[in-house]
Enzyme design. Sequence first.
Site, PDB file in Angstrom:
ATOM      1  N   TYR A  58      22.012 -28.334  39.572  1.00  0.00           N
ATOM      2  CA  TYR A  58      23.279 -28.142  40.272  1.00  0.00           C
ATOM      3  C   TYR A  58      23.045 -27.290  41.514  1.00  0.00           C
ATOM      4  CZ  TYR A  58      25.222 -29.500  35.698  1.00  0.00           C
ATOM      5  OH  TYR A  58      25.517 -30.134  34.517  1.00  0.00           O
ATOM      6  N   HIS A 127      18.166 -32.001  30.010  1.00  0.00           N
ATOM      7  CA  HIS A 127      19.323 -32.586  30.681  1.00  0.00           C
ATOM      8  C   HIS A 127      19.373 -34.109  30.537  1.00  0.00           C
ATOM      9  CE1 HIS A 127      22.131 -31.659  34.336  1.00  0.00           C
ATOM     10  NE2 HIS A 127      22.738 -32.354  33.410  1.00  0.00           N
ATOM     11  N   LEU A 208      37.964 -33.940  30.543  1.00  0.00           N
ATOM     12  CA  LEU A 208      39.156 -34.353  31.292  1.00  0.00           C
ATOM     13  C   LEU A 208      38.875 -35.595  32.131  1.00  0.00           C
ATOM     14  CD1 LEU A 208      40.452 -30.834  32.408  1.00  0.00           C
ATOM     15  CD2 LEU A 208      41.222 -32.230  30.495  1.00  0.00           C
ATOM     16  N   GLY A 209      37.827 -36.334  31.760  1.00  0.00           N
ATOM     17  CA  GLY A 209      37.532 -37.562  32.496  1.00  0.00           C
ATOM     18  C   GLY A 209      37.261 -37.321  33.966  1.00  0.00           C
ATOM     19  N   ARG A 210      36.466 -36.290  34.254  1.00  0.00           N
ATOM     20  CA  ARG A 210      36.151 -35.911  35.643  1.00  0.00           C
ATOM     21  C   ARG A 210      37.429 -35.640  36.442  1.00  0.00           C
ATOM     22  NH1 ARG A 210      30.736 -37.058  35.620  1.00  0.00           N
ATOM     23  NH2 ARG A 210      30.161 -38.608  34.075  1.00  0.00           N
TER      24      ARG A 210
END
Length: 329
Positions: A58, A127, A208-210
């Site tokens: 990230y 990952h 939250l589904g992106r």
Amino acid sequence: MSLKQRRLGTQGLTVSAEGLGCMGMSEFYGTTDEAEGIATIHRALELGVTLLDTADVYGPHTNEQLVGRAIADRRDQVVLATKFGIVRDPADPARRGMDGSPEYVRRSIDASLRRLGVEHVDLYYQHRVDPRTPIEETVGAMAELVAAGKVRYLGLSEASPATIRRAHAVHPISAVQTEYSLWSRDPEAEILPALRELGIGFVPYSPLGRGFLTGTIRSLADLEDGDVRRHNPRFAADALAANLALVERVREIAEEKGVTPGQLALAWVLAQGEDVVPIPGTKRRSYLEQNVAAAAIPLSSEELARLDAAAPVGAAAGDRYPDMSFVDG
């Protein structure tokens, strides 16, 4: 409010029932604000969130640095999780590769510890599974990190049941991350049953589904130019209408209950078991507070049945990623 605690795995790892995904504070979802990101982490700790989730990829690297700065004077309040295994090309950050070699495992943890400014990581995930390296070799190297005191517990992300079983035979796996929400219910078929058989905790990311299940995204125009969701198949024009219909069904139930669609979607994930610890990501305190409040929303068996019918397995249109080869199948 005080969040309840849940156990991940059988090795003694206990965390808040809901964690915080920190990725968006540094990259991927549009404009970032480091000061607000750090303030969001501090607010999460005040609200009883203990599990913070980051990864070396990230930024790359900058998110670990941000998290490290945020927890520098409050390390004892945090269950710190980070990940290794996705490699980005410095010349083209959009390009991805995977590396699970023992040498890379050892280099990665040392680099993460430096960036985070800590002596150990509580939960260390691979990952993505590297198809070129046997999982036994990767987890064997990860187990060495536990013996060396650099890592306390091990995890995997986006691993198949067969891979999970092989990894767990080398060293106990405490948690497995996979996308899971009302529009990504595939883990219910094989992954969740395998985890429960083995006594491994489940950490759903993107619960939250992106952000789609919050009902705030109606078209690509609602996303900034640099937002990676603009290239996600589920946000594409040919899938958007079907997915908006799913969100509307969730919204109707949420309005009846007097909560937001996002809170209802998160409460549904939390209701799937005491071994489930979702890590909704946010970069703002206001959304964090809404998410944490979802942990106090009870759902009756009737409401759960209505949500199951509103968003059945396979209801979402489009693949989860543009390139699903990065998911161990």
